[in-house]
Design an enzyme around this catalytic site. Sequence first.
Site, PDB file in Angstrom:
ATOM      1  N   GLU A 114     -17.321  12.120  32.193  1.00 24.68           N
ATOM      2  CA  GLU A 114     -16.319  12.107  31.133  1.00 24.68           C
ATOM      3  C   GLU A 114     -16.001  10.688  30.643  1.00 24.68           C
ATOM      4  O   GLU A 114     -15.911  10.453  29.438  1.00 24.68           O
ATOM      5  CB  GLU A 114     -15.018  12.776  31.603  1.00 24.68           C
ATOM      6  CG  GLU A 114     -15.197  14.212  32.051  1.00 24.68           C
ATOM      7  CD  GLU A 114     -15.463  14.351  33.553  1.00 24.68           C
ATOM      8  OE1 GLU A 114     -15.194  15.430  34.093  1.00 24.68           O
ATOM      9  OE2 GLU A 114     -15.946  13.364  34.160  1.00 24.68           O
ATOM     10  N   CYS A 136     -10.759  10.083  34.776  1.00 30.69           N
ATOM     11  CA  CYS A 136     -11.353  10.692  33.593  1.00 30.69           C
ATOM     12  C   CYS A 136     -10.292  11.310  32.687  1.00 30.69           C
ATOM     13  O   CYS A 136     -10.400  11.259  31.460  1.00 30.69           O
ATOM     14  CB  CYS A 136     -12.384  11.744  34.002  1.00 30.69           C
ATOM     15  SG  CYS A 136     -13.853  11.033  34.780  1.00 30.69           S
TER      16      CYS A 136
END
Length: 216
Positions: A109, A140
């Site tokens: 991510e 993330c």
Amino acid sequence: MSIRKLPGRLLATVDRLPSASYPLRRWVALAAVALAALPVTRAAVTPLPDDPRCTAEDRKFMARAAELAASAAAKGNSPYGALLVKDGKIVMEFENNANTSGDVTHHAETGLISASTVKLGKAFVSQCVLYTSTEPCIMCCGSIRSAGVKKIVYGCTATQVSLLHGRKLPFNPLQIREVYTRIGATDVTILGPLLEGEGLAVHAAAMANVEKMKKG
């Protein structure tokens, strides 16, 4: 369901995966074989049901996220993949490469957000849906929030992956919905889990491969 009963269930999932998802189908089958050879020391892990709000389109893109996760594992990285979708089309993908790149922040991510905001711009990225093979970690979550993404769909629940690894969980582990609630991000839609059985299969295959390499 015990870890010993999981291989048969995983093999059964192969038949219901999209025919176009050959890499994922292959990894699910390999995971079933790998799991059968694992010592009976893992915790029982029953895949959670799909979030009922998810659509057929969500399933298609989540299958792709799982393929990216499998690709990352095949290259020696942790099995995580993520992609951005706008108007039903994939605009960018990223797979975890923290090990091979040497950049510990290159989770699926964070790597995706870093690359996409530079190339496409934050305004564009904020209009995309982010699909990720496993529930994002706190780091993330921060990067996704900074990019202004308003919809996130995840595959495996992070606690389920921890259980698969046989880890002892904290009494009340911090998960994505709580993270976003604590920071007041009530404008973000979070869906998941989705295709968790298939996602756990990718993690299981990666685990088995690591254990095999350790044994030489």
